[in-house]
Design a protein around this motif. Structure first.
Motif, mmCIF file in Angstrom:
data_model
loop_
_atom_site.group_PDB
_atom_site.id
_atom_site.type_symbol
_atom_site.label_atom_id
_atom_site.label_comp_id
_atom_site.label_asym_id
_atom_site.label_seq_id
_atom_site.Cartn_x
_atom_site.Cartn_y
_atom_site.Cartn_z
ATOM 1 N N HIS A 17 33.324 42.846 40.278
ATOM 2 C CA HIS A 17 34.153 42.689 39.189
ATOM 3 C C HIS A 17 35.595 42.250 39.706
ATOM 4 O O HIS A 17 36.661 41.835 39.198
ATOM 5 C CB HIS A 17 34.236 43.960 38.140
ATOM 6 C CG HIS A 17 32.879 44.313 37.732
ATOM 7 N ND1 HIS A 17 32.443 43.247 36.823
ATOM 8 C CD2 HIS A 17 31.895 45.371 38.165
ATOM 9 C CE1 HIS A 17 31.232 43.945 36.471
ATOM 10 N NE2 HIS A 17 31.061 44.980 37.364
ATOM 11 N N ASP A 74 37.874 39.953 37.527
ATOM 12 C CA ASP A 74 36.917 38.919 37.466
ATOM 13 C C ASP A 74 37.515 38.265 35.952
ATOM 14 O O ASP A 74 38.417 39.054 35.130
ATOM 15 C CB ASP A 74 35.678 39.198 36.960
ATOM 16 C CG ASP A 74 34.736 37.983 36.539
ATOM 17 O OD1 ASP A 74 34.894 37.643 35.423
ATOM 18 O OD2 ASP A 74 34.240 37.609 37.649
ATOM 19 N N LYS A 75 37.814 36.954 35.678
ATOM 20 C CA LYS A 75 38.364 36.102 34.793
ATOM 21 C C LYS A 75 38.009 36.740 33.410
ATOM 22 O O LYS A 75 38.589 36.616 32.347
ATOM 23 C CB LYS A 75 38.482 34.750 34.842
ATOM 24 C CG LYS A 75 39.385 34.300 36.226
ATOM 25 C CD LYS A 75 39.229 32.678 36.085
ATOM 26 C CE LYS A 75 39.892 32.242 37.383
ATOM 27 N NZ LYS A 75 39.927 30.851 37.560
ATOM 28 N N SER A 76 36.788 37.324 33.475
ATOM 29 C CA SER A 76 36.289 37.477 31.856
ATOM 30 C C SER A 76 36.681 38.956 31.546
ATOM 31 O O SER A 76 36.310 39.195 30.291
ATOM 32 C CB SER A 76 34.605 37.368 32.170
ATOM 33 O OG SER A 76 34.099 38.440 33.125
ATOM 34 N N ILE A 77 37.314 39.509 32.524
ATOM 35 C CA ILE A 77 37.728 41.003 31.984
ATOM 36 C C ILE A 77 39.314 40.880 31.525
ATOM 37 O O ILE A 77 40.049 40.419 32.125
ATOM 38 C CB ILE A 77 37.842 41.883 33.293
ATOM 39 C CG1 ILE A 77 36.164 42.104 33.696
ATOM 40 C CG2 ILE A 77 38.276 43.099 33.143
ATOM 41 C CD1 ILE A 77 36.460 42.491 35.091
ATOM 42 N N ASP A 78 39.347 41.384 30.145
ATOM 43 C CA ASP A 78 40.496 41.449 29.639
ATOM 44 C C ASP A 78 41.443 42.878 30.283
ATOM 45 O O ASP A 78 40.776 43.924 29.826
ATOM 46 C CB ASP A 78 40.343 41.551 28.123
ATOM 47 C CG ASP A 78 41.955 41.545 27.409
ATOM 48 O OD1 ASP A 78 42.855 42.345 28.029
ATOM 49 O OD2 ASP A 78 42.186 41.246 26.304
ATOM 50 N N GLY A 127 45.079 38.643 35.409
ATOM 51 C CA GLY A 127 43.880 39.083 36.120
ATOM 52 C C GLY A 127 44.331 39.990 37.204
ATOM 53 O O GLY A 127 43.209 40.187 37.855
#
Length: 484
Positions: free
Chosen positions: A410, A427-431, A456
């Motif tokens: 991550h 990771d770009k998917s993590i807010d 990010g």
């Protein structure tokens, strides 16, 4: 008017003395026009009986109002609202006039660059912005030194006004310390003691910048510095940072197109990425400064904490043209609560900024400055730094190992060569902001995204946590990332 005075409310259980409650309410009635100029007040005996309080309390309230000019007393006639007060159109009466004002009656500007939240660190765990562990600070030595300064010597001198530039003792010790550790060639005349980097930066902006001047900072950079430049009315231009620090080629291109007044740089460990400005870029930056005449503000916020080899000498150590204003503090060395820092520059710059400081803050904390001087003279701060360096290196290694083991799917990062934090890319998917809020509910603070321009990314401080605390913190993040 008797009906009006019946609205007086006295709370005998309140912390505010009864006479002062009465004074404030009567003053409020006069200010709102409810009690008009020339109105005859009840006698002290009558009002005391009406309010069920002691007559001496009313006498004291009346005496206060007489002394302040709200009332007048005519012997044999009584006590009156002062006749010389202007006629006030009656307004709504506020019986509770002790409520603090929330909104001013005049307009104020609130620019976006001042809207910065204050971190709440009163929680068990924290991967902060890169703070020291205040639990290991030499507080006993500092308290003894402070007590000595408080109780010994000439009280007129030690507790009176002092030199705006800082105490002579501290400036002497700082000159020796900085010459020895940072390769500077300075005397006490080159030093202005301030309350921290922010104050040094603000003085520099106020004294050396004009509205419309161009200031160059790094991208990403420190919003605290940027806020000062914007507040001074400067035009802010950001230049990228790569793995070798500030892009000096981009700065050169910019200088050929327009006049740059100041370049802000964190050369040793760039904030927030922690990378060091490479040697060739340091040489080029100093050469560009001489060529184009711009000031270099060198913020050396954590010089002492470099783990792989000896710290790199600051730009100020190689500045032969007087272009660098060098700034440091004891916030990371000892504790953020110890508000002692220093500006180093040419003598005429220090003299000018000291005169400016005098109209903002007459002088610093003389007792604290001399206490710090004693710790420097006795080598206590130097020993503390050696201990801290070993401890923080160990914590860096533990923290990076934990992240590699539990967060590698991550988070990406490079092990920092120095500083008190890791620059981490999630990771770009993590807010990140959402993750920070979830972590907070688990008793772990970290600041979320560093700023909107570095999506990010964030800084994860390791120095202020013990190995056990670091383990728990990483476990919390790992669980949240695995089971969002």
């Amino acid at each position: 008017m008797l009906a009006l005075l019946s609205q007086l409310v006295i709370d005998k259980e309140a912390a505010m003395p009864v006479y002062l409650q009465l004074t404030n309410q009567l003053t409020g009635f006069i200010k709102t026009g409810a009690l008009m100029a020339g109105y005859r007040l009840p006698s002290t005996r009558q009002l005391a009986g009406q309010l069920n309080i002691h007559r001496k309390t009313v006498i004291r309230a009346y005496d206060d109002l007489l002394a302040q000019g709200w009332l007048q007393s005519h012997t044999g006639s009584g006590t009156f609202v002062a006749a010389n007060l202007p006629v006030i159109k009656p307004q709504t009466i506020l019986v509770d006039n002790t409520t603090p004002a929330v909104k001013a009656g005049f307009a104020i500007k609130s620019p976006a660059h001042l809207q910065r939240p204050i971190a709440n660190l009163n929680i068990p765990l924290h991967l902060d912005d890169g703070f020291p562990d205040t639990r290991i600070a030499p507080v006993l030595d500092l308290s003894r030194a402070y007590r000595t300064q408080l109780l010994t010597g000439n009280p007129y001198v030690r507790l009176g006004y002092g030199d705006t530039r800082g105490t002579e003792w501290l400036r002497n010790e700082l000159a020796t310390y900085l010459n020895t550790t940072r390769g500077l060639r300075i005397t006490p005349a080159n030093i202005l003691v301030v309350r921290g980097t922010i104050m040094g930066l603000n003085l520099t902006c106020t004294g050396l910048l004009e509205p419309g001047d161009t200031v160059v900072t790094a991208q990403p950079g420190w919003v605290g510095a940027e806020a000062n430049f914007l507040q001074a009315g400067a035009k802010l231009i950001k230049i990228p940072v790569d793995e070798y620090g500030l892009d000096i080629g981009a700065l050169d291109t910019l200088c050929q197109k327009q006049k740059v007044k100041l370049v802000y740089v964190t050369s040793h460990h760039h904030y927030p990425t922690t990378v060091a400005l490479r040697a060739d870029r340091r040489v080029s930056l100093l050469a560009l400064s001489r060529k184009h005449g711009f000031i270099i503000f060198e913020d050396d916020y954590d010089y002492d904490f470099h783990y792989e080899n000896k710290p790199l000498m600051p730009l100020a150590s190689a500045d032969d043209a007087g272009m660098v204003v060098y700034c440091g503090s004891f916030s990371k060395t000892v504790s953020p609560a110890i508000r002692v820092g220093y500006l180093v520059a040419s003598e005429n710059v220090i003299e000018y900024l000291a005169s400016l400081r005098r109209i903002i803050d007459r002088q610093g904390d003389t007792l604290l400055e001399n206490a710090i001087a004693e710790l420097l003279q006795n080598g206590i701060i130097q020993r503390h730094l050696r201990k801290s360096l070993r401890l923080y290196r160990q914590r860096r290694d533990i923290f990076c190992s934990l992240m590699n083991d539990q967060l590698k799917n991550h988070v990406q990062f490079k092990v920092p060569e120095g500083g008190l934090a890791v620059w981490a890319q999630f990771d770009k998917s993590i807010d990140l902001n959402e993750l920070a809020q979830k972590a907070l509910k688990k008793g772990l603070y970290f600041q979320g995204e560093n700023n909107s321009a570095t999506l990010g990314f964030t800084r994860l401080g390791f120095a202020s946590s013990t190995p056990t605390e670091l383990e728990t913190s990483v476990e919390i993040l790992a669980k949240l990332l695995t089971n969002p």
